[in-house]
Design an enzyme around this catalytic site. Structure first.
Site, mmCIF file in Angstrom:
data_model
loop_
_atom_site.group_PDB
_atom_site.id
_atom_site.type_symbol
_atom_site.label_atom_id
_atom_site.label_comp_id
_atom_site.label_asym_id
_atom_site.label_seq_id
_atom_site.Cartn_x
_atom_site.Cartn_y
_atom_site.Cartn_z
ATOM 1 N N GLU A 306 0.783 -1.225 0.000
ATOM 2 C CA GLU A 306 0.000 0.000 0.000
ATOM 3 C C GLU A 306 0.821 1.283 0.000
ATOM 4 O OE1 GLU A 306 0.229 -2.349 2.356
ATOM 5 O OE2 GLU A 306 0.172 -1.519 4.379
ATOM 6 N N HIS A 330 -8.291 -3.729 -1.358
ATOM 7 C CA HIS A 330 -7.491 -3.931 -0.146
ATOM 8 C C HIS A 330 -6.412 -2.841 -0.010
ATOM 9 C CE1 HIS A 330 -5.449 -6.469 2.968
ATOM 10 N NE2 HIS A 330 -4.394 -5.807 2.512
ATOM 11 N N GLU A 331 -5.608 -2.693 -1.037
ATOM 12 C CA GLU A 331 -4.507 -1.710 -0.925
ATOM 13 C C GLU A 331 -5.057 -0.295 -0.794
ATOM 14 O OE1 GLU A 331 -1.962 -3.140 -0.124
ATOM 15 O OE2 GLU A 331 -2.293 -5.108 -1.011
ATOM 16 N N GLU A 353 -4.033 -4.688 9.070
ATOM 17 C CA GLU A 353 -4.534 -5.661 8.089
ATOM 18 C C GLU A 353 -5.970 -6.115 8.363
ATOM 19 O OE1 GLU A 353 -3.119 -5.999 5.367
ATOM 20 O OE2 GLU A 353 -1.091 -5.280 5.806
ATOM 21 N N ASP A 411 7.922 -10.684 10.332
ATOM 22 C CA ASP A 411 7.264 -11.516 9.312
ATOM 23 C C ASP A 411 6.662 -12.795 9.906
ATOM 24 O OD1 ASP A 411 7.900 -9.637 7.498
ATOM 25 O OD2 ASP A 411 9.325 -10.835 6.349
#
Ligand code: BES
Ligand code: ZN
Length: 640
Positions: A306, A330-331, A353, A411
């Site tokens: 994004e 979404h982005e 998210e 991550d």
């Protein structure tokens, strides 16, 4: 006592009349949020364990880059000039550094400042400590990135669509920008920034900020200038350089990509303006002026990122029928959830998210209708349940929204949990209070927290103050703390529409009973329906049954990359040899982590069949994969 950075304090004092102080939220919000220096949160849950910075002592608030891109050396080099905000007695400022080659550090008048790189951590990199004089407010770091900087992927001409020019792109989230920008790489330390970028003449540079001048070409190089006036978390600083062309899509949107891709990309993205309108209706005026997109070469490791202006996208979403464009919703939704109100630390990633995943289906619903949205929700819940199982079941600690990342890479938190459990949480609140009330609440949330870092505690406090407002029955019904801090799925979770895939589920059952695959139904089905079908099939199927599926639906040749992946996943689980050429082609022509990693891992875990296949394919695919993907897959020791 609350600690504020001095300038934030000063700005707050000067604007006292226009200020709203919320003790509970621990935030002082100046009237002109975008221009002011964003505050640093001082609560324990806002302490970022993935950055060496000590922002309450000295913090960066503006970055000015002047960099040249050297494709031969695979390095970016030049200066980063950092404007800092500090307490009067701060003796040093700590930046994040991962493998940078530092040449010098000076103050604004060119006086050398003492600096030192501390011990290196494999995930975090190292602290770069720079000594401050009592009056130091600006520092200039002269440096180069290392050829193996993890944020950067350098592509040879052969790895691009046009085959003629090299290509470079960066991926900052979560903590990779410290491999090419010496700053405080923490999402809670917002920074405005600008950049002057020099590239070989003929190539075009784009960055995640508006261009502020026409490009200038002279002496074999082209010069590009960008400026981001809003303060952003530094992971949103991004760059791409290549043979790029632009096509407008509407008054405030457009697409960048290689010329060979431009027509297909623009056609796939035709609904973008509608999406921006739908998102604005939900969350208020679009705050970043333009919404442009960059469609990258197939090495791009994510579906999308994004970065504001332009968002970065994988080319694998181009299916020819717009069936995968919820990626854009979404982005785009991140323009509010993530880019405006930003997770203060990576343990709070679900706030970025989960809210975005919730908003995505709302945008999809507004444009493509409730059925498509209900199907997307059902697919999301399927993958949530699968993920919980893979993580070790409903009591596994990593199924918590607010995740413990101590000693780990951010991550590790990149699972379906922040996305789909986060979205399910918000749908549960929506169902309890009604859509109208929840929509008004969320709009207010973004307004109250724009250009600021947020934490789980801030969100829960905000919900209690602005939505629950002392309604004890509602408080009990929502189970807020359980949702955010406990493992598994709370009992009050709103379930997806059981009939969202009624036809498909019947077809799955029929196939299970031995019926022939229904090619007519398949050709009628949407991409979501096809995915549900493939994902719901028994994981173990005899070869003859896989043959009939493959023949009836043309699965080895599926052009939709999500469908192809779902098929190959099933094929690998069944050691299905006829899929190997398709698998090999898939793994050597794109590098999306979500597609590549599970397939290679599944192959590698099957010594009797898959591992030799992986050992053959991985070295061929590897040059295409991003450093963050090879870093993970190299651990499988398949040879390269
Ligand atoms: N911001 C993420 C990508 C990301 C997350 C990069 C964490 C690095 C660390 C992006 O918005 C995203 O979620 N992308 C998804 C798209 C999707 C869920 C539609 C992807 O890449 O698969
Ligand atoms: Zn996202």
């Amino acid at each position: 006592m609350k600690l504020w950075s001095r300038a934030a304090m000063l700005a707050a004092m000067m604007m006292l009349a226009a200020c709203r102080v919320s003790g509970e939220d621990n935030i002082t919000q100046p009237a002109n949020e975008a221009a002011a220096i964003a505050p640093i949160l001082a609560t324990p849950d806002a302490n970022d364990i993935h950055s060496f910075a000590r922002p309450l002592e000295a913090r960066v608030h503006h970055v000015a880059l002047d960099l040249a891109v050297d494709f031969d050396a695979r390095r970016i080099g030049g200066t980063a000039t950092l404007d800092i905000d500090r307490t009067p007695d701060a003796k040093e400022i700590i930046l994040d550094d991962k493998g940078l080659e530092i040449q010098s550090v000076t103050d604004r008048s060119g006086e050398q400042l003492a600096w030192k790189v501390g011990a290196r951590d494999a995930n975090l990199g190292a602290p770069l400590a720079i000594a401050l004089r009592p009056d130091t407010r600006r520092i200039v770091v002269r440096y180069k990135s290392a050829p193996d900087a993890e944020a950067l992927q350098w592509l040879t001409p052969e790895q691009t669509a046009g085959k003629k020019h090299p290509y470079l792109f960066s991926q900052g989230q979560a903590i990779l920008n410290r491999t090419w920008i010496p700053t405080q790489d923490s999402p809670g330390i917002r920074q405005s920034w600008k950049a002057t970028i020099r590239v070989p003449a003929g190539l075009t540079a784009v960055m995640s900020a508006p261009r502020v001048a026409e490009p200038l070409t002279q002496g074999g190089e082209s010069l590009f200038k960008f400026r981001m006036d809003n303060s952003v978390p530094p992971y949103l600083i991004a760059m791409a350089v290549g043979d790029l062309a632009f096509e407008p899509l509407g008054p405030r949107s457009g697409v960048w990509t290689e010329p060979a891709m431009l027509k297909a990309a623009a056609a796939e993205l035709a609904d973008t303006e509608k999406m921006i309108d739908a998102a604005e209706k939900l969350y208020g005026p679009y705050p970043w002026k333009r919404y442009d997109m960059l469609v990258l070469p197939p090495s791009f490791p994510f579906g999308g990122m994004e970065n504001p202006n332009p968002t970065f996208l994988t080319p694998t979403f181009i299916a020819g029928d717009k069936s995968l464009v919820s990626l854009i919703a979404h982005e785009l939704a991140h323009s509010w959830s993530g880019n405006l109100a930003t997770n203060a630390t990576w343990s709070n990633f679900w706030l970025n998210e989960g809210m975005t995943t919730y908003a995505t289906t709302r945008i999809v619903e507004a444009i493509y209708g409730p059925k498509v949205a209900a199907q997307q929700i059902a697919l999301g819940v399927d993958s949530l349940n699968d993920e919980i199982e893979e993580l070790g079941g409903a009591s596994a600690p990593d199924t918590r929204l607010h995740i413990d990342l101590k000693g780990r890479d951010p991550d590790d938190g990149l699972t379906e949990i922040p996305y789909e459990k986060g979205a399910a949480f918000l749908r549960t609140i929506e169902a309890a209070v009604g859509r109208e009330r929840f929509d008004a609440y969320l709009k207010g949330w973004f307004e109250r927290h724009k250009f600021q870092p947020v934490t789980s505690a801030i969100f829960l406090a905000d919900l209690r103050r602005h939505l629950i407002k002392g309604d004890t029955a509602l408080e009990r019904k929502l189970m807020l703390d359980q949702w955010v801090y406990q493992a598994g799925l709370p009992a009050n979770m709103v379930q997806p529409d059981r009939l969202a895939f009624a036809d498909v589920d019947q077809a799955v059952a029929a196939f299970g009973r031995g019926a022939a695959p229904d090619a007519a139904a398949w050709s009628r089905w949407t991409t979501g329906e096809r995915l549900r079908f493939l994902n719901k099939l028994p994981r173990k199927l005899p070869k003859a049954r896989l043959d009939t599926l493959n023949q009836a639906f043309g699965l080895n040749g599926a052009r939709n990359m999500e469908v192809r992946f779902a098929w190959l996943d099933l094929a690998v689980a069944n050691r299905y040899d006829p899929a190997i050429p398709s698998l090999e082609q898939f793994l050597t022509t794109q590098g999306r982590r979500k597609f590549v990693r599970p397939l290679i891992e599944a192959l590698a875990e099957d010594p009797g069949w898959g591992r030799p296949i992986a050992a053959r394919i991985y070295p061929r695919g590897r040059p295409l994969y991003h450093p963050m993907v090879t870093r993970e897959l190299d651990q499988l020791k398949l040879g390269s």
